[in-house]
Design a protein around this motif. Structure first.
Motif, PDB file in Angstrom:
ATOM      1  N   LEU B   9      67.897  62.630 -24.948  1.00  0.00           N
ATOM      2  CA  LEU B   9      68.141  61.209 -25.186  1.00  0.00           C
ATOM      3  C   LEU B   9      68.412  61.024 -26.674  1.00  0.00           C
ATOM      4  CD1 LEU B   9      68.124  58.142 -24.578  1.00  0.00           C
ATOM      5  CD2 LEU B   9      65.636  58.196 -24.901  1.00  0.00           C
ATOM      6  N   LEU B  10      69.569  60.481 -26.988  1.00  0.00           N
ATOM      7  CA  LEU B  10      69.884  60.159 -28.377  1.00  0.00           C
ATOM      8  C   LEU B  10      70.012  58.648 -28.504  1.00  0.00           C
ATOM      9  CD1 LEU B  10      72.684  62.607 -29.626  1.00  0.00           C
ATOM     10  CD2 LEU B  10      70.225  62.731 -30.033  1.00  0.00           C
ATOM     11  N   ALA B  11      69.450  58.104 -29.567  1.00  0.00           N
ATOM     12  CA  ALA B  11      69.604  56.663 -29.783  1.00  0.00           C
ATOM     13  C   ALA B  11      69.410  56.367 -31.253  1.00  0.00           C
ATOM     14  CB  ALA B  11      68.576  55.892 -28.956  1.00  0.00           C
ATOM     15  N   GLU B  35      73.240  67.855 -21.852  1.00  0.00           N
ATOM     16  CA  GLU B  35      73.540  66.527 -21.319  1.00  0.00           C
ATOM     17  C   GLU B  35      72.979  65.503 -22.279  1.00  0.00           C
ATOM     18  OE1 GLU B  35      72.233  66.021 -17.320  1.00  0.00           O
ATOM     19  OE2 GLU B  35      73.634  67.536 -16.573  1.00  0.00           O
ATOM     20  N   VAL B  36      73.858  64.701 -22.823  1.00  0.00           N
ATOM     21  CA  VAL B  36      73.420  63.705 -23.799  1.00  0.00           C
ATOM     22  C   VAL B  36      73.378  62.331 -23.139  1.00  0.00           C
ATOM     23  CG1 VAL B  36      73.969  62.553 -25.974  1.00  0.00           C
ATOM     24  CG2 VAL B  36      74.344  65.017 -25.737  1.00  0.00           C
ATOM     25  N   LEU B  37      72.191  61.727 -23.151  1.00  0.00           N
ATOM     26  CA  LEU B  37      72.066  60.353 -22.679  1.00  0.00           C
ATOM     27  C   LEU B  37      72.046  59.500 -23.919  1.00  0.00           C
ATOM     28  CD1 LEU B  37      71.798  60.686 -19.704  1.00  0.00           C
ATOM     29  CD2 LEU B  37      70.235  62.337 -20.725  1.00  0.00           C
ATOM     30  N   VAL B  57      64.261  63.343 -19.607  1.00  0.00           N
ATOM     31  CA  VAL B  57      64.842  64.123 -20.695  1.00  0.00           C
ATOM     32  C   VAL B  57      63.869  65.176 -21.225  1.00  0.00           C
ATOM     33  CG1 VAL B  57      66.411  62.286 -21.402  1.00  0.00           C
ATOM     34  CG2 VAL B  57      64.165  62.450 -22.480  1.00  0.00           C
ATOM     35  N   ASP B  58      64.454  66.205 -21.837  1.00  0.00           N
ATOM     36  CA  ASP B  58      63.640  67.276 -22.414  1.00  0.00           C
ATOM     37  C   ASP B  58      63.281  66.990 -23.869  1.00  0.00           C
ATOM     38  OD1 ASP B  58      63.887  69.128 -20.112  1.00  0.00           O
ATOM     39  OD2 ASP B  58      66.014  69.020 -20.627  1.00  0.00           O
ATOM     40  N   VAL B  59      64.181  66.312 -24.563  1.00  0.00           N
ATOM     41  CA  VAL B  59      63.979  66.055 -25.991  1.00  0.00           C
ATOM     42  C   VAL B  59      64.520  64.657 -26.312  1.00  0.00           C
ATOM     43  CG1 VAL B  59      64.629  66.790 -28.345  1.00  0.00           C
ATOM     44  CG2 VAL B  59      64.209  68.519 -26.570  1.00  0.00           C
ATOM     45  N   VAL B  60      63.861  63.979 -27.257  1.00  0.00           N
ATOM     46  CA  VAL B  60      64.366  62.686 -27.725  1.00  0.00           C
ATOM     47  C   VAL B  60      64.766  62.822 -29.195  1.00  0.00           C
ATOM     48  CG1 VAL B  60      63.796  60.269 -28.226  1.00  0.00           C
ATOM     49  CG2 VAL B  60      62.964  61.350 -26.113  1.00  0.00           C
TER      50      VAL B  60
END
Lengths: 562, 143
Positions: B9-11, B35-37, B57-60
């Motif tokens: 997860l990218l934000a 996979e980029v959310l 997700v695995d990483v934020v």
């Protein structure tokens, strides 16, 4: 521009030179690269000659400063009468602190104010909104109500300064006007610029409190109002700056800013306004990045392009309508956190390009702006940079000294042609609003940004201290970092609480009600916004009123593009 | 692990619009097969928790360029810590941080802070390491 026989002689001499001089030298000392390009990707030749601009006419394409098509500048004597306005962006912590800094800069020789607002204010949110915790006063001055404007401008003579307001829509300008009214200053004595370009905000800041089309209309209301009531105010400044910061090329920067200006011009003419009434008050804001000549040529190209659009496309007859007047800010995105002192040098080169490109007003970034708001020391150095260019370097002594350079004229032509091509594509899509709604502009900018970073990684573009000549990782940052004390945020929230407690609730309710009615009826929003501001409405009060009347903008999350 | 792409997860947190960095990192991670959310701009701590759970997700990764980062990042971290479902998801941060702030965030439990000049491939390989670590932990926990 040259006679046939002269061009023939030049060609023959060039061929001989290539054969007898260049060839052998190239064999012995090959060039550093197979291909040289500007930062935005324009090929750059080894040597430019009259052959490169043979098709151009001096009178038609270059001409004189202050004379159509204004390639050489908008004023006949350049900087020989008046230097550009030196204007540093200011806004920090609280209205009180910002007022102190403004006074300091005026004392140091700054000639115009340039006020930037914190993130909450830009988003029309109040300092006491929980969403804003930690962001009040961190990246600009918080301004929630007229009270904050009163404090920011305290002791500053509004008749004497020209004030640039980096905000969009009627809100902050209404506070400025309401304050002038309180001080008994007639509006025709106010000078300054409101940024107000909602189109550029939409795809750089991704901000849309109401829908793009509603925001566009409200900002056009401000232009219409100012033309009637604040005659010396520039009610909109089309912002190429932020587009460039987002990663665009030089040509995209001027094309998208001019695309936005065309959009507003069509909207205002559609309201029955005469183009010659408002066009003289339209202004622009551009970036100046690292590639010295490309930036100079970009600014010259933009001036010529706009003059022709105004005269030929919109039929403007008043010569003042043809003038592209602009402010330049040196490139924030070029500042490096690594070896930050180098930013002074970068900014100097960029500022020099802005001046040689004929800017009307200039902000030079402070070396520490990659980390924080500028410290007083860094801001003063940035101002001194401009003063050294103005008073020591001699570049302001003659008008457009680079005109007639084969390279400069050729690159000016090329950038203009590239920007014209982009503008044709925008027209083909139905204009700038439609191109933005389709996401086309955003995609083009991200593509350019990715391309820039690819080149940075491959070493095609060099940034000193970043991909060459790096320091070891644990090098200390040798600059002072300005930290905003969290107590300042608490102070601002407390001041806001007191204003909310003191204000006349009934007057406020009536004013907001009228604002809603005017918004829904598509009446010009400025008068009711002024009334709300005078009743000490907060930005968020007005945001809510507009959203109730018009519906909220599309969720302002931006899209992921790759 | 084989065959299952890492989900990130990218934000961007904070009220500003500086999204150039996160767009670049997002592209690099996709190019690296992840996979980029994308959570977009102005994400709140509650939204980070909610999206992390929903998207499994695995990483934020949070990008920030706001002067309020030392308030905003800790709030996101605490919100993730307070929820059992997100407590073990590694949180990383990207942005330009004034000297000292990165260290303070890491001391708090932020797994990495990527500043300017970070190599995009290094970020990808660091995330791979984090995802492998949490997968191993999960496996150990399930016995």
């Amino acid at each position: 521009m040259f006679k046939e026989e002269e061009l023939d002689a030049i060609r023959r001499t060039r061929e001989e030179w290539e054969l007898t001089v260049l060839g052998p030298i190239m064999e012995k000392w090959p060039e550093r690269k197979g291909e040289f390009r500007t930062q935005s990707g324009h090929p750059v030749k080894r040597v430019y000659t009259p052959e490169d601009i043979a098709g151009k006419s001096y009178v038609e394409d270059i001409s004189f400063p202050g004379w159509y098509p204004f390639t050489r500048g908008v004023f006949p004597t350049g900087y020989r009468a008046n230097l550009w306005t030196r204007r540093l962006i200011t806004g920090l912590a609280t209205p009180e602190e910002t007022n102190k800094r403004l006074k300091f800069l005026i004392e140091q020789g700054q000639t115009g104010l340039n006020i930037i607002y914190d993130n909450p204010t830009t988003n029309l949110l109040d300092s006491d909104n929980p969403l804003c915790e930690g962001e009040v006063g961190r990246d600009g001055v918080p301004t929630c109500t007229l009270r904050d404007m009163e404090v920011v401008m305290d002791g500053i003579d509004m008749r004497k300064v020209s004030t640039s307001i980096i905000h969009s829509g009627p809100f902050i300008l209404s506070m400025y006007l309401a304050l002038a009214e309180k001080r008994g200053i007639p509006f025709d004595q106010l000078r300054g610029t409101l940024q107000n370009d909602v189109l550029s905000q939409y795809y750089t800041v991704n901000m849309s409190v109401v829908s793009l089309r509603d925001g566009f209309r409200l900002s056009a209301d401000v232009v219409e109002y100012c033309r009637k009531h604040v005659p010396r105010w520039n009610p909109i400044s089309f912002v190429g700056y932020q587009i460039r910061e987002a990663g665009s090329t030089a040509a995209q920067e001027i094309a998208f800013a001019i695309g936005s200006a065309i959009g507003y011009t069509e909207e205002l003419m559609g309201r029955g306004m005469d183009v010659d009434d408002f066009a003289p008050r339209l202004s622009f804001m551009f970036n100046c990045h690292n590639d010295f000549f490309e930036e100079i040529c970009k600014l010259r190209a933009a001036r010529r392009l706009w003059a022709r659009i105004m005269r030929e496309r919109f039929g403007a007859k008043n010569p003042l309508s043809w003038l592209l007047r602009f402010h330049v800010q040196t490139a924030g995105s070029s500042l490096t956190a690594q070896q930050p002192i180098n930013n002074v040098i970068r900014t100097t080169i960029q500022a020099m390009a802005a001046v040689l490109g004929g800017t009307n007003s200039l902000h030079t970034n402070s070396m520490d702006e990659c980390y924080c708001l500028p410290s007083e020391y860094a801001a003063r150095t940035a101002l001194r940079t401009q003063q050294i260019i103005a008073y020591e370097s001699g570049v302001a002594n003659t008008v457009d000294p680079l005109a007639g350079s084969y390279f400069v004229e050729k690159l000016t032509d090329d950038i203009e042609a590239e920007a014209e091509d982009i503008l044709r594509q925008i027209d083909g899509m139905g204009g700038m609003v439609a191109a933005l709604e389709a996401g086309w502009v955003q995609r083009e900018v991200v593509k350019a940004s990715n391309e820039y970073h690819r080149k940075l990684k491959s070493g095609e573009i060099t940034v000193v201290g970043v991909n060459m000549f790096q320091d070891s990782e644990d090098e200390e940052v040798p600059i002072e970092i300005l930290r905003i004390d969290p107590a300042q945020e608490r102070h601002q929230v407390e001041m806001l609480r007191q204003v909310k407690e003191r204000r006349d609730k009934e007057a406020l309710r009536r004013a907001l009600e009228r604002m809603k009615e005017d918004a829904a009826a598509h009446c010009n929003i400025v008068p009711s916004c002024m009334e709300a501001v005078k009743a000490y409405a907060t930005l968020e009060d007005m945001r809510n009123a507009l959203q109730e009347a018009l519906g909220a903008g599309k969720e302002s999350k931006d899209a992921f593009i790759c | 692990m084989e065959g299952k792409p890492i989900r990130v997860l990218l934000a961007k947190a904070g009220l500003d619009g500086h999204n150039r960095g996160i767009q670049l990192v997002g592209k690099a991670l996709r190019d690296a097969g992840m996979e980029v959310l994308y959570g977009g701009l102005r994400i709140t701590p509650e939204e980070v928790v909610e999206m992390s759970i929903q998207e499994d997700v695995d990483v934020v990764g949070i990008s920030i360029f706001s002067g309020g980062l030392m308030t905003i990042i800790p709030k996101i971290f605490q919100a993730m810590q307070q929820n059992e479902a997100t407590r073990d998801i590694p949180l990383i941060v990207g942005g330009i941080l004034p000297p000292g702030d990165a260290e303070a965030l890491k001391a708090m439990g932020i797994r990495a802070v990527f500043g300017p000049g970070s190599d995009l491939e290094e970020i990808a390989s660091f995330i791979r390491g984090l995802a492998a670590g949490s997968a191993a932990k999960e496996k150990a926990a399930s016995g």
